[in-house]
Design an enzyme around this catalytic site. Structure first.
Site, PDB file in Angstrom:
ATOM      1  N   ASN A  13       0.883  -1.170   0.000  1.00 29.21           N
ATOM      2  CA  ASN A  13       0.000   0.000   0.000  1.00 29.21           C
ATOM      3  C   ASN A  13       0.920   1.218   0.000  1.00 29.21           C
ATOM      4  O   ASN A  13       1.600   1.487   0.987  1.00 29.21           O
ATOM      5  CB  ASN A  13      -0.875  -0.062   1.253  1.00 29.21           C
ATOM      6  N   GLN A  47      -2.135   6.706  -1.714  1.00 30.51           N
ATOM      7  CA  GLN A  47      -2.505   7.892  -0.947  1.00 30.51           C
ATOM      8  C   GLN A  47      -1.359   8.908  -0.964  1.00 30.51           C
ATOM      9  O   GLN A  47      -0.177   8.519  -0.944  1.00 30.51           O
ATOM     10  CB  GLN A  47      -2.829   7.563   0.510  1.00 30.51           C
ATOM     11  N   ASN A  65      -6.843  10.511  -0.855  1.00 29.71           N
ATOM     12  CA  ASN A  65      -7.017   9.371  -1.745  1.00 29.71           C
ATOM     13  C   ASN A  65      -6.769   9.764  -3.196  1.00 29.71           C
ATOM     14  O   ASN A  65      -6.737  10.953  -3.533  1.00 29.71           O
ATOM     15  CB  ASN A  65      -8.431   8.807  -1.604  1.00 29.71           C
ATOM     16  N   CYS A  74      -5.353   6.115   8.160  1.00 30.82           N
ATOM     17  CA  CYS A  74      -4.715   5.114   7.302  1.00 30.82           C
ATOM     18  C   CYS A  74      -3.655   4.402   8.128  1.00 30.82           C
ATOM     19  O   CYS A  74      -2.633   4.995   8.484  1.00 30.82           O
ATOM     20  CB  CYS A  74      -4.095   5.759   6.068  1.00 30.82           C
ATOM     21  N   GLY A  75      -3.891   3.132   8.433  1.00 36.61           N
ATOM     22  CA  GLY A  75      -2.981   2.391   9.294  1.00 36.61           C
ATOM     23  C   GLY A  75      -1.617   2.161   8.675  1.00 36.61           C
ATOM     24  O   GLY A  75      -0.580   2.309   9.346  1.00 36.61           O
ATOM     25  N   ASN A  76      -1.575   1.787   7.391  1.00 32.54           N
ATOM     26  CA  ASN A  76      -0.296   1.552   6.742  1.00 32.54           C
ATOM     27  C   ASN A  76       0.519   2.835   6.640  1.00 32.54           C
ATOM     28  O   ASN A  76       1.741   2.835   6.842  1.00 32.54           O
ATOM     29  CB  ASN A  76      -0.511   0.948   5.353  1.00 32.54           C
ATOM     30  N   HIS A 151     -15.924   1.359   8.409  1.00 34.44           N
ATOM     31  CA  HIS A 151     -15.720   0.071   7.750  1.00 34.44           C
ATOM     32  C   HIS A 151     -16.949  -0.803   7.898  1.00 34.44           C
ATOM     33  O   HIS A 151     -17.618  -0.784   8.935  1.00 34.44           O
ATOM     34  CB  HIS A 151     -14.524  -0.674   8.348  1.00 34.44           C
ATOM     35  N   ASN A 182     -15.541   1.900   3.728  1.00 41.38           N
ATOM     36  CA  ASN A 182     -14.556   0.915   3.294  1.00 41.38           C
ATOM     37  C   ASN A 182     -15.188  -0.469   3.406  1.00 41.38           C
ATOM     38  O   ASN A 182     -15.849  -0.773   4.412  1.00 41.38           O
ATOM     39  CB  ASN A 182     -13.305   0.991   4.182  1.00 41.38           C
ATOM     40  N   GLU A 200     -11.148  -0.084  -0.784  1.00 42.25           N
ATOM     41  CA  GLU A 200     -10.922   1.102   0.029  1.00 42.25           C
ATOM     42  C   GLU A 200     -11.685   2.291  -0.526  1.00 42.25           C
ATOM     43  O   GLU A 200     -11.622   2.587  -1.716  1.00 42.25           O
ATOM     44  CB  GLU A 200      -9.417   1.407   0.083  1.00 42.25           C
ATOM     45  N   CYS A 209      -4.674  -2.757   3.671  1.00 39.66           N
ATOM     46  CA  CYS A 209      -5.367  -1.645   4.328  1.00 39.66           C
ATOM     47  C   CYS A 209      -5.263  -1.860   5.827  1.00 39.66           C
ATOM     48  O   CYS A 209      -5.868  -2.791   6.362  1.00 39.66           O
ATOM     49  CB  CYS A 209      -6.825  -1.588   3.878  1.00 39.66           C
ATOM     50  N   GLY A 210      -4.478  -1.023   6.495  1.00 33.79           N
ATOM     51  CA  GLY A 210      -4.253  -1.207   7.923  1.00 33.79           C
ATOM     52  C   GLY A 210      -5.508  -1.010   8.746  1.00 33.79           C
ATOM     53  O   GLY A 210      -5.795  -1.788   9.660  1.00 33.79           O
ATOM     54  N   THR A 211      -6.291   0.037   8.449  1.00 38.01           N
ATOM     55  CA  THR A 211      -7.524   0.229   9.209  1.00 38.01           C
ATOM     56  C   THR A 211      -8.528  -0.878   8.897  1.00 38.01           C
ATOM     57  O   THR A 211      -9.304  -1.281   9.772  1.00 38.01           O
ATOM     58  CB  THR A 211      -8.150   1.611   8.931  1.00 38.01           C
ATOM     59  N   GLY A 212      -8.508  -1.395   7.655  1.00 39.38           N
ATOM     60  CA  GLY A 212      -9.374  -2.521   7.309  1.00 39.38           C
ATOM     61  C   GLY A 212      -9.020  -3.763   8.097  1.00 39.38           C
ATOM     62  O   GLY A 212      -9.905  -4.496   8.566  1.00 39.38           O
TER      63      GLY A 212
END
Length: 269
Positions: A13, A47, A65, A74-76, A151, A182, A200, A209-212
């Site tokens: 990502n 991103q 985005n 965004c976790g990643n 999500h 998401n 996403e 997707c970290g938050t996913g």
């Protein structure tokens, strides 16, 4: 005006990171973000990340985005900018404060507390977010979780068999989700392992997707499908997600700096 950037990724990502913490940059708008993210005529990324000073944390992270929309979390990218920062950091995001630090060859991020209230997700009207009485073709009865961004998670027998490229945008843009959503499709392989594909919001199919991963793990834990620490495997690789007794989510995984470069701001404005 010539501006430096760092290209980074978390499990594939990928991000273009602009650092305005010490030197002010022009205003980033939707058109600029779209032009930078374009993989044929721009630099190319999932991103665009803008770092700026913060009164609440060590710095602020803004996330754009490829369609130009600005999102909350965004976790990643959180792991990527923590790697760039080089030391433990409190990061201000539109979704709240998060804390990141080096851990076991990767970066561990305290992603905060999950939210489950229908109006916080947000949904257009009240319903049970643990088993939503809705469906789109073969995808039914999802879980909704807000982990700084919204999500919806579907548990299926084989996530690889779902045509998420077709169903993802239908669900993302359904009127049920006022801020769009998401879309996560997951398969629980064991009490400690989940496979996941993510559509996403504003970006489409993504390798990671970290938050996913956080939202999906929390959803599986709420349904007692997995333990309170579990591995989530995405097309780009693995993330470890934990949910503490203090109601905090921890995401641990790798981040990589790919290369650095510079560009003329006026080319993309």
């Amino acid at each position: 005006m010539r501006v430096s950037f760092t290209k980074m990724h978390g499990l594939g990502n990928d991000f273009v990171v602009l650092d305005a913490r010490t030197a002010e940059l022009p205003e980033v708008n939707a058109r600029f973000a779209r032009n930078i993210a374009d993989r044929r005529e721009g630099i190319g990324c999932d991103q665009l990340i803008l770092l700026t000073p913060s009164d609440a944390g060590d710095f602020r992270m803004r996330i754009f985005n490829p369609d130009g929309s600005e999102v909350e979390a965004c976790g990643n990218a959180s792991r990527a900018v923590a790697l760039l920062h080089g030391q433990p950091a409190t990061i201000e995001t539109a979704g709240g404060l998060i804390f990141a630090q080096p851990a076991g060859g990767g970066i561990a991020v305290d992603m905060g507390e999950p939210r489950f209230e229908w109006e916080v997700i947000p949904l257009a009207f009240a319903m049970d977010t643990l088993s939503m009485p809705v469906g789109w073709e073969e995808l039914n009865n999802p879980v909704a979780v807000n982990v700084g961004n919204p999500h919806v998670i579907f548990f299926v027998d084989d996530c690889d068999a779902v045509d998420l490229a077709r169903l993802g945008p239908l669900i993302e843009n359904d009127p049920l989700f006022p801020n769009r959503v998401n879309v996560n499709v997951a398969t629980v392989d064991s009490r400690s392992a989940i496979r996941l594909h993510v559509w996403e919001r504003g970006a489409g199919l993504t390798r990671a997707c970290g938050t996913g991963a956080c939202a999906t793990a929390i959803a599986a834990m709420r349904r007692d499908l997995v333990e309170r620490e579990t591995r989530v495997t995405l097309p780009g690789g693995d993330l470890m997600i934990g949910w503490s007794d203090a109601n905090r989510i921890t995401m641990t995984g790798p981040a990589t700096a790919s290369f650095t470069g510079s560009f003329d701001w006026s080319q993309f404005a």
